[in-house]
Design a protein around this motif. Sequence first.
Motif, mmCIF file in Angstrom:
data_model
loop_
_atom_site.group_PDB
_atom_site.id
_atom_site.type_symbol
_atom_site.label_atom_id
_atom_site.label_comp_id
_atom_site.label_asym_id
_atom_site.label_seq_id
_atom_site.Cartn_x
_atom_site.Cartn_y
_atom_site.Cartn_z
ATOM 1 N N MET A 28 0.852 -1.195 0.000
ATOM 2 C CA MET A 28 0.000 0.000 0.000
ATOM 3 C C MET A 28 0.888 1.245 0.000
ATOM 4 N N ASP A 29 0.621 2.150 -0.938
ATOM 5 C CA ASP A 29 1.405 3.387 -0.974
ATOM 6 C C ASP A 29 0.822 4.401 0.001
ATOM 7 N N ASP A 48 -0.903 6.921 -0.467
ATOM 8 C CA ASP A 48 -2.257 7.357 -0.789
ATOM 9 C C ASP A 48 -3.302 6.284 -0.495
ATOM 10 N N GLY A 49 -2.875 5.148 0.035
ATOM 11 C CA GLY A 49 -3.803 4.072 0.369
ATOM 12 C C GLY A 49 -4.122 3.157 -0.793
ATOM 13 N N ILE A 50 -3.374 3.291 -1.900
ATOM 14 C CA ILE A 50 -3.606 2.450 -3.069
ATOM 15 C C ILE A 50 -2.698 1.225 -2.992
ATOM 16 N N ILE A 51 -3.274 0.044 -3.197
ATOM 17 C CA ILE A 51 -2.512 -1.204 -3.105
ATOM 18 C C ILE A 51 -1.909 -1.548 -4.455
ATOM 19 N N ASP A 52 -0.617 -1.702 -4.456
ATOM 20 C CA ASP A 52 0.104 -2.125 -5.665
ATOM 21 C C ASP A 52 0.403 -3.617 -5.529
#
Length: 266
Positions: free
Chosen positions: A25-26, A28-32
């Motif tokens: 999770m970056d 910004d809360g986005i999961i890569d």
Amino acid sequence: GVLVWVLGGACVYYSIGNCSTIPRMDKDGIIDDNFVQCPWTFAQAFYFSVQTGLSIGFGLLSESKKISEVYSCFHILAGSSVISGALALFANITLQKNDDIQTNTEKTVFKLLQQLHTDGSCSDGYKGLDMQELRDIMVIHPHYAEVMIHKSVPDKQAAGAQINAFTVASAGERIHLASMILEHASNVLPELADHKVYVKTLQDMDRETRGPVMDVVAWCRRHRNLLTAQFAFLIWILIGTMFSVLADENDVITGVYFAISTLSTA
């Protein structure tokens, strides 16, 4: 021991430098889902050491180097040994046997005594066997005649000739030969100075006269259950390796890794 093994594994995995694609999770809360962790952090190496060694196998990390797979085979096997050893030690302490439990030699001697004394008047081997009882045991079980001959006759060639003569002799001839063997042994062996022998003494004499080959045979007999289990384990690993190599077209190292990790549910 367990802590040393786990930390040692973590150090090895950390030094190897595996790379894995893991979800991350970056800020910004986005999961890569395709984040490449290369190399592993020490925390990840420790995590992998624990989950692999204890056969937990969450599968969040995967190894990328063959040398790591090779080490994992030993790490898994060592882990099984460490945990099994700890459990065995606990069981052994909990179920400690008393010192007076009979050995195999004692059981053999007492069984022979029961065969000799069909009227139920079996003597107590712990208080000593007289020469007649020992002679009868030698007649029924020639192994003890060999023990007495080896112990009392230093010349190996002469001892071998006496053993061969006793082996091929009839039951009646063995009684006479056994009496002669014991008469000589009583004169040269301090263990028979009182014309009596104890089961423990007989056991010690048996152990002293065994050759290296018989020592190996005796060890295998005592540990036959362990040897059988290890042989079955190796066969199972071989089957798993062959399956991985032939069915999935993996190399031998990956095949062994697959067999051991699958067997231990890692």
